[in-house]
Write a protein that holds these residues in place. Structure first.
Motif, mmCIF file in Angstrom:
data_model
loop_
_atom_site.group_PDB
_atom_site.id
_atom_site.type_symbol
_atom_site.label_atom_id
_atom_site.label_comp_id
_atom_site.label_asym_id
_atom_site.label_seq_id
_atom_site.Cartn_x
_atom_site.Cartn_y
_atom_site.Cartn_z
ATOM 1 N N ARG A 165 0.826 -1.208 0.000
ATOM 2 C CA ARG A 165 0.000 0.000 0.000
ATOM 3 C C ARG A 165 0.864 1.263 0.000
ATOM 4 O O ARG A 165 0.369 2.359 -0.235
ATOM 5 C CB ARG A 165 -0.931 0.003 1.220
ATOM 6 C CG ARG A 165 -1.966 -1.127 1.212
ATOM 7 C CD ARG A 165 -2.627 -1.277 2.569
ATOM 8 N NE ARG A 165 -1.645 -1.629 3.603
ATOM 9 C CZ ARG A 165 -1.947 -1.869 4.872
ATOM 10 N NH1 ARG A 165 -3.204 -1.788 5.275
ATOM 11 N NH2 ARG A 165 -1.010 -2.171 5.748
ATOM 12 N N PRO A 224 -2.781 -2.768 -4.981
ATOM 13 C CA PRO A 224 -1.555 -3.046 -4.238
ATOM 14 C C PRO A 224 -1.279 -4.534 -4.052
ATOM 15 O O PRO A 224 -2.153 -5.289 -3.615
ATOM 16 C CB PRO A 224 -1.817 -2.363 -2.881
ATOM 17 C CG PRO A 224 -2.729 -1.230 -3.210
ATOM 18 C CD PRO A 224 -3.627 -1.766 -4.297
ATOM 19 N N GLY A 234 0.427 1.514 -3.626
ATOM 20 C CA GLY A 234 -0.478 2.591 -3.234
ATOM 21 C C GLY A 234 -0.421 3.775 -4.175
ATOM 22 O O GLY A 234 -1.375 4.542 -4.288
#
Length: 315
Positions: free
Chosen positions: A219, A261, A277
């Motif tokens: 992320r 992600p 991310g």
């Protein structure tokens, strides 16, 4: 020609060029090397001597390996009897007490792998890469009891390239540190290098790196993951999981694009692209669990990786 009497304190590979430069230079006589005790290593847990000890033994220089330095009167007495001009420290691994710092006739001097006051602490080489810095360097400084906060004698910069890893930067800074050290010591002795106080308000600190720091959070941004790969090569490595097994990523590049992600969004001849991310991470080299490092292309073929596959913890 009168030589400077030097006691050298250091432990890992980073300290080796500094010790070797002192030994090879006619201006110095290294009378004692102080290093950390031998540590168990490898599967057999056999005791392994620090790299600095091996160099000292090669040149016939006496070595001591105290378990502790603080309150070690036996060590202090030994150093007082040697009466060194300089105590030189390069990555010794422990904070030194006032009693020891007062022993050298001229100065206790440290070789530090950053442009102080930035990156005081245990991991300056990894931290400049983690933070995407464009330059770093080495600092020759006077040692005080407070961590990496002593007056600066001299610094030298080096640019950081996109291809640099903690290993390449470590090796370059280690050599730079040794060269700058032997240049600085005679100038310190003659008073030509005046120590300049550090600005504490500009200081930054970096902690010891732990193995779990290498775990990739998909992320995060592709840029940050790329920096993690560089900073943690060779240790502890930036790692993820594929099919429940550890997968170390040893070379990668951030590229434009977007994807979920941790999900493989594309594959080409050079490697594979993973969503993050922000942006995509193009993976170029990997080391699967229990296997040798390989190109990402070979990994794709050998492990039948395909678009849509997920990297990360098994869900």
């Amino acid at each position: 020609m009168e030589k400077f009497n030097v006691v050298f304190m250091g432990t890992p590979d980073f300290a080796v060029p500094s010790l070797e430069k002192l030994i090879e230079n006619d201006a110095f006589d290294v009378s004692l090397v102080v290093t950390q005790p031998d540590k168990p290593a490898g599967r057999g847990r056999k005791l392994k001597p620090p790299p600095v000890k091996l160099v000292a033994e090669k040149y016939g220089i006496p070595v001591v390996q105290p378990e502790k330095v603080k309150g070690n009167e036996k060590l202090f007495e030994k150093l007082r009897n040697i009466a060194p001009d300089f105590i030189v420290v390069a990555a010794y691994g422990k904070i030194l007490p006032k009693e020891l710092l007062e022993i050298p006739k001229i100065a206790p001097v440290n070789v530090h792998a950053s442009l102080l006051p930035k990156y005081r602490g245990a991991s300056p080489i990894q931290s400049v890469l983690l933070n995407g810095e464009e330059k770093t360097g080495v600092t020759i400084m006077r040692i005080t009891e407070k961590l990496d906060s002593g007056d600066i004698y001299i610094q030298e910069e080096t640019p950081i390239s996109v291809d640099d890893t903690a290993q390449t930067l470590h090796d370059r800074l280690a050599v730079m540190g040794g060269d700058l050290l032997v240049k600085a010591l005679p100038l310190i002795a003659s008073g030509k290098l005046k120590p300049v106080p550090q600005s504490d308000s500009e200081a930054t600190y970096c902690a010891q790196i732990k193995k779990e720091d290498g775990k990739i959070d998909w992320r995060d941004t592709a840029e940050n993951i790329f920096n993690k790969v560089r900073a943690f090569t060779p240790w502890p490595s930036a790692f993820t999981h594929f099919n429940g097994k550890l997968l170390k990523i040893t070379k990668a590049l951030p590229v434009e694009g977007q994807g979920k992600p941790g999900v493989v969004v594309d594959i080409d001849r050079e490697g594979f692209y993973v969503g993050t991310g922000e942006g995509l991470l193009k993976v170029l080299r990997v080391k699967p669990e229990g296997k040798k490092e390989m190109s990402a292309g070979d990994f794709v073929r050998g492990y039948r990786l395909k678009t849509g596959d997920n990297l990360g913890e098994e869900r």
